[in-house]
Design a protein around this motif. Structure first.
Motif, mmCIF file in Angstrom:
data_model
loop_
_atom_site.group_PDB
_atom_site.id
_atom_site.type_symbol
_atom_site.label_atom_id
_atom_site.label_comp_id
_atom_site.label_asym_id
_atom_site.label_seq_id
_atom_site.Cartn_x
_atom_site.Cartn_y
_atom_site.Cartn_z
ATOM 1 N N ASN A 1 0.768 -1.166 0.148
ATOM 2 C CA ASN A 1 -0.017 0.003 0.046
ATOM 3 C C ASN A 1 0.883 1.122 -0.075
ATOM 4 N N GLY A 2 1.281 1.536 -1.015
ATOM 5 C CA GLY A 2 2.471 2.575 -1.306
ATOM 6 C C GLY A 2 3.939 2.012 -0.839
ATOM 7 N N SER A 3 4.832 2.571 -1.337
ATOM 8 C CA SER A 3 6.188 1.943 -1.077
ATOM 9 C C SER A 3 6.494 2.221 0.382
ATOM 10 N N ASP A 4 5.799 3.055 0.911
ATOM 11 C CA ASP A 4 5.938 3.393 2.399
ATOM 12 C C ASP A 4 5.873 2.128 3.071
ATOM 13 N N GLU A 5 4.685 1.488 2.657
ATOM 14 C CA GLU A 5 4.461 0.135 3.614
ATOM 15 C C GLU A 5 5.458 -1.010 3.405
ATOM 16 N N ILE A 6 6.210 -0.846 2.176
ATOM 17 C CA ILE A 6 7.184 -1.905 2.013
ATOM 18 C C ILE A 6 8.429 -1.460 2.762
ATOM 19 N N LEU A 7 8.571 -0.172 2.850
ATOM 20 C CA LEU A 7 9.719 0.300 3.838
ATOM 21 C C LEU A 7 9.495 -0.020 4.893
ATOM 22 N N HIS A 8 8.014 0.091 5.615
ATOM 23 C CA HIS A 8 7.911 -0.146 6.883
ATOM 24 C C HIS A 8 8.058 -1.641 7.193
ATOM 25 N N THR B 1 17.747 13.000 3.677
ATOM 26 C CA THR B 1 17.048 12.092 2.740
ATOM 27 C C THR B 1 15.585 11.982 3.291
ATOM 28 N N TYR B 2 14.964 10.998 2.489
ATOM 29 C CA TYR B 2 13.577 10.747 2.800
ATOM 30 C C TYR B 2 13.317 10.787 4.392
ATOM 31 N N GLY B 3 11.940 11.784 4.684
ATOM 32 C CA GLY B 3 11.931 12.001 6.103
ATOM 33 C C GLY B 3 11.469 10.776 6.853
ATOM 34 N N VAL C 1 17.271 -0.121 -1.157
ATOM 35 C CA VAL C 1 17.633 0.771 -2.071
ATOM 36 C C VAL C 1 16.078 1.285 -2.612
ATOM 37 N N ASP C 2 16.025 2.436 -2.149
ATOM 38 C CA ASP C 2 14.639 3.133 -2.329
ATOM 39 C C ASP C 2 14.548 3.787 -3.746
ATOM 40 N N GLU C 3 13.938 3.263 -4.756
ATOM 41 C CA GLU C 3 14.144 3.888 -6.235
ATOM 42 C C GLU C 3 12.910 4.527 -6.536
ATOM 43 N N ALA C 4 12.319 5.305 -5.567
ATOM 44 C CA ALA C 4 10.985 6.147 -5.877
ATOM 45 C C ALA C 4 11.170 6.846 -7.372
ATOM 46 N N TYR C 5 12.224 7.222 -7.548
ATOM 47 C CA TYR C 5 12.620 8.339 -8.608
ATOM 48 C C TYR C 5 13.456 7.558 -9.787
ATOM 49 N N VAL C 6 13.494 6.228 -9.918
ATOM 50 C CA VAL C 6 14.273 5.693 -10.852
ATOM 51 C C VAL C 6 14.091 5.825 -12.318
ATOM 52 N N GLN D 1 10.233 0.206 -5.256
ATOM 53 C CA GLN D 1 9.811 1.123 -6.280
ATOM 54 C C GLN D 1 8.468 1.426 -6.050
ATOM 55 N N THR D 2 7.839 2.488 -6.656
ATOM 56 C CA THR D 2 6.303 3.044 -6.415
ATOM 57 C C THR D 2 5.551 3.203 -7.778
ATOM 58 N N PHE D 3 4.452 3.179 -7.796
ATOM 59 C CA PHE D 3 3.663 3.800 -8.800
ATOM 60 C C PHE D 3 3.127 5.278 -8.592
ATOM 61 N N SER D 4 3.819 5.792 -7.497
ATOM 62 C CA SER D 4 3.049 7.253 -6.994
ATOM 63 C C SER D 4 3.879 8.338 -7.881
ATOM 64 N N LYS D 5 5.148 8.051 -8.419
ATOM 65 C CA LYS D 5 5.717 9.185 -8.890
ATOM 66 C C LYS D 5 5.635 9.091 -10.540
ATOM 67 N N SER D 6 6.176 8.074 -11.159
ATOM 68 C CA SER D 6 6.096 7.997 -12.506
ATOM 69 C C SER D 6 4.996 7.651 -13.216
ATOM 70 N N ALA E 1 -3.651 5.785 -5.743
ATOM 71 C CA ALA E 1 -4.009 4.478 -5.542
ATOM 72 C C ALA E 1 -3.160 3.629 -4.662
ATOM 73 N N ARG E 2 -2.058 4.338 -4.011
ATOM 74 C CA ARG E 2 -1.199 3.698 -3.054
ATOM 75 C C ARG E 2 -0.608 2.358 -3.525
ATOM 76 N N LEU E 3 0.074 2.259 -4.308
ATOM 77 C CA LEU E 3 0.819 1.169 -4.801
ATOM 78 C C LEU E 3 2.314 1.156 -4.845
HETATM 79 C C1 LIG Z 1 7.412 9.464 -2.468
HETATM 80 C C2 LIG Z 1 8.488 8.700 -1.958
HETATM 81 C C3 LIG Z 1 8.210 7.500 -1.129
HETATM 82 C C4 LIG Z 1 6.963 6.959 -0.980
HETATM 83 O O1 LIG Z 1 5.973 6.510 -2.026
HETATM 84 P P1 LIG Z 1 4.872 5.943 -1.699
HETATM 85 O O2 LIG Z 1 4.875 4.630 -2.644
HETATM 86 O O3 LIG Z 1 3.850 6.812 -2.407
HETATM 87 O O4 LIG Z 1 4.321 5.485 -0.487
HETATM 88 C C5 LIG Z 1 9.174 6.455 -0.832
HETATM 89 N N1 LIG Z 1 10.404 7.049 -0.999
HETATM 90 C C6 LIG Z 1 10.819 7.960 -1.459
HETATM 91 C C7 LIG Z 1 12.182 8.278 -1.379
HETATM 92 C C8 LIG Z 1 9.946 9.016 -1.875
HETATM 93 O O5 LIG Z 1 10.333 10.193 -2.434
#
Ligand SMILES: *Cc1c(COP(=O)(O)O)cnc(C)c1O
Length: 355
Positions: free
Chosen positions: A83-90, A109-111, A179-184, A205-210, A216-218
């Motif tokens: 549910n978002g990459s935040d959940e995977i990080l959690h 870095t990411y807060g 390795v958090d590739e939110a922006y890859v 990785q995440t579907f939130s940015k690109s 949708a939180r994925l």
């Molecule tokens: C936006 C972001 C996330 C979180 O993305 P979600 O998938 O929306 O939870 C994670 N890591 C970094 C570095 C981000 O910028």
């Protein structure tokens, strides 16, 4: 705070997300969402799925995991979705860190990283960035800690090379490297190709940015089969139905419309380059961002002031109070038209124009 809250939570500081404005129509360049709507195929797929909402989703979401794995040459067993990459990080913080396996991540870095660590009282060190805001790969060699690196990093937009990531993996064989590739997707190479060789690598990785699906939180994690099993152990102890049917349908459709995704990424990269040039002409200092945002400082106006002047004029950017970066603002790359309004407004502010 109620009188019922467990004392163990008295000290936590929750994550502070960027503003999500209600009624007022801002040009929204503050939380790195895509300025483009989801692919029309996503709309169709979600509409169709609504008729099945009386049923629980497949808790293994096998089709989604297969579709996520394939482009990386991996198998479904190498994938966990969240549910978002935040959940995977959690889940990863819960699974791979404790008193013995303490954490390490950059100071800027990411807060959310220190927030997760705080919630679970996981010991961590914050490693300073270089003066130019680059990450010094040497600092992570042989560290013997659970390492978390956003690559590209936020809010600087700067990335380590694949080779540097590999050296970190190689020299920390007893620890997981996340390795958090939110922006890859905005111009850097994924470390996912290293997964067959390193059982200590988790790529997120995440579907939130690109992929235009922040709402949708994925998000998803890629790694060695056993690493993914560990994460599923946590997931299935917290929330085995962690993805809604609509999110899964949206994600599958987004993955099918690869052309749309590629086009939007190209467009963002071009707009980023254009805006960086114009800002540089206005004497801004910028990092060489490889993400869908710019990180910029003006010698003429402080970060907080620029943020609030822009807000007065209907444009939201992000400002961070942290001392090392308080002169900067982070500007998400919007559409070409949005960015033209942004650049004109900045110019006007610098020239001392009144509203
Ligand atoms: C936006 C972001 C996330 C979180 O993305 P979600 O998938 O929306 O939870 C994670 N890591 C970094 C570095 C981000 O910028």
């Amino acid at each position: 705070m109620s009188r019922f809250l467990s004392t163990k939570h008295f000290g936590i500081t929750p994550y502070e997300p960027g503003e999500q404005p209600g009624e007022k129509a801002y040009i929204k360049l503050n939380t790195n969402e895509s300025p483009y709507p989801p692919s029309p195929q996503v709309l169709e797929a979600v509409a169709e799925e609504i008729g099945r909402l009386q049923l629980y989703p497949d808790p293994a979401y096998t089709r989604l995991r297969e579709s996520l794995a394939a482009p990386f040459g991996l198998q479904a067993e190498n994938v966990i979705a969240g549910n978002g990459s935040d959940e995977i990080l959690h889940f990863a913080f819960l699974a791979f860190a404790d008193e013995e396996k303490s954490l390490a991540f950059p100071r800027i870095t990411y807060g959310f990283y220190p927030v997760f660590a705080g919630l679970y009282r996981l010991p961590y060190v914050q490693i300073p960035l270089r003066k130019d805001f680059g990450l010094e790969a040497k600092d992570y060699i042989g560290l013997g800690k659970t390492i978390v690196i956003a690559n590209p990093n936020a809010p600087t937009g700067l990335a380590l090379s694949l080779k540097e990531i590999e050296q970190i993996l190689l020299s920390n064989p007893a620890n997981v490297v996340i390795v958090d590739e939110a922006y890859v997707d905005f111009g850097t190479q994924s470390a996912a190709c290293l997964i067959p060789r390193y059982d200590n690598l988790l790529v997120v990785q995440t579907f939130s940015k690109s992929r235009s699906l922040a709402g949708a939180r994925l998000g998803f994690g890629l790694g060695h089969k056993q690493l993914i099993e560990d994460l599923n152990r946590i997931r299935c102890s917290v929330n085995p139905y962690n993805l809604s049917r609509m999110s899964v349908a949206a994600a599958l459709a987004a993955l099918r419309d690869q052309d749309y995704h590629a086009r939007n990424c190209r467009e963002i990269i071009q707009t980023r380059t254009y805006c960086a040039e114009v800002l540089a002409q206005m004497h801004f200092h910028l990092t060489k961002s490889q993400a869908n945002f710019l990180f910029a400082r003006s010698p003429q106006i402080g970060g907080e002031q620029l943020y609030s002047r822009l807000k007065q004029r209907g444009i939201l950017v992000r400002h961070f109070a942290q001392a090392e970066i308080s002169d900067f603002v982070r500007i998400s790359v919007g559409t070409r038209e949005q960015m033209q309004v942004f650049l004109h407004t900045v110019q006007d502010i610098l020239e001392g124009g009144k509203e």
